[in-house]
Design a protein around this motif. Sequence first.
Motif, PDB file in Angstrom:
ATOM      1  N   VAL A 149       0.838  -1.206   0.000  1.00  0.00           N
ATOM      2  CA  VAL A 149       0.000   0.000   0.000  1.00  0.00           C
ATOM      3  C   VAL A 149       0.871   1.255   0.000  1.00  0.00           C
ATOM      4  O   VAL A 149       0.614   2.199  -0.751  1.00  0.00           O
ATOM      5  CB  VAL A 149      -0.983  -0.006   1.200  1.00  0.00           C
ATOM      6  N   ARG A 150       1.925   1.273   0.814  1.00  0.00           N
ATOM      7  CA  ARG A 150       2.829   2.439   0.846  1.00  0.00           C
ATOM      8  C   ARG A 150       3.473   2.655  -0.524  1.00  0.00           C
ATOM      9  O   ARG A 150       3.592   3.789  -0.982  1.00  0.00           O
ATOM     10  CB  ARG A 150       3.929   2.255   1.899  1.00  0.00           C
ATOM     11  N   PHE A 190       2.272   1.974  -3.415  1.00  0.00           N
ATOM     12  CA  PHE A 190       1.282   2.502  -4.351  1.00  0.00           C
ATOM     13  C   PHE A 190       0.865   3.930  -4.016  1.00  0.00           C
ATOM     14  O   PHE A 190       0.575   4.713  -4.911  1.00  0.00           O
ATOM     15  CB  PHE A 190       0.020   1.631  -4.367  1.00  0.00           C
ATOM     16  N   SER A 191       0.820   4.245  -2.729  1.00  0.00           N
ATOM     17  CA  SER A 191       0.168   5.493  -2.328  1.00  0.00           C
ATOM     18  C   SER A 191       1.109   6.621  -1.917  1.00  0.00           C
ATOM     19  O   SER A 191       0.713   7.778  -1.928  1.00  0.00           O
ATOM     20  CB  SER A 191      -0.818   5.216  -1.188  1.00  0.00           C
ATOM     21  N   LEU A 192       2.332   6.322  -1.557  1.00  0.00           N
ATOM     22  CA  LEU A 192       3.244   7.367  -1.108  1.00  0.00           C
ATOM     23  C   LEU A 192       4.222   7.770  -2.207  1.00  0.00           C
ATOM     24  O   LEU A 192       4.602   6.944  -3.041  1.00  0.00           O
ATOM     25  CB  LEU A 192       4.059   6.894   0.105  1.00  0.00           C
ATOM     26  N   SER A 193       4.643   9.011  -2.173  1.00  0.00           N
ATOM     27  CA  SER A 193       5.676   9.473  -3.095  1.00  0.00           C
ATOM     28  C   SER A 193       7.002   8.815  -2.696  1.00  0.00           C
ATOM     29  O   SER A 193       7.143   8.298  -1.585  1.00  0.00           O
ATOM     30  CB  SER A 193       5.820  10.991  -2.994  1.00  0.00           C
TER      31      SER A 193
END
Length: 194
Positions: A142-143, A145-148
């Motif tokens: 998830v990180r 996919f979702s974090l820069s």
Amino acid sequence: MSIQPLLNYINKHITLTDKEAEILASKVTVRKYLKGQYVVQQGDVCKIECFVVKGCTKMFHVDEAGQEHVVMFSVEDWWTGDMGSFITQTPADFNVQCIENSELILFHHDTIEALYTEIPKLERFFRLIIERAFAASQKRIVRNFSLSAKDRYLYFKNQYPEIEQRIPQYMVASYLGITKEFLSKIKSEIALEA
């Protein structure tokens, strides 16, 4: 070499009797590896799961273009090995290599079932460890996919400060899925913000 660090770790989750600790000691192997040595090689069947007593390892996949993709680092009191290969006894997708001289406690595939039979609570212990590893793996996906890239780096730096100090920056970059040049740029930006 003692398995006391492993017993200390296990006793945080379950309580072993002295007799059970003796049985466990008789079924595991303590082994020293040199920096650069492989514990598991991609394509080989993983016959061991390892508890890190001392040192640091990286788990990585090499793609068809020869590019290395680091998926995990393991330091003291962590586990390493290609779990999928270990469970299914099929060729490993990952390499495990020592980044430092390391001391590992090896659980062999052909003795793990005997351990579960002789010490049933170990099955519960390993279930708890695998559940935690699975949850951490999902959170990492998830990180990613979702974090820069910058936020992924900051998370890594804050979550694992002792690891970042011990490994080359190109390995951190590989773990984050970026180039080492881009990681240098991110670190420069962070330094300017401070």
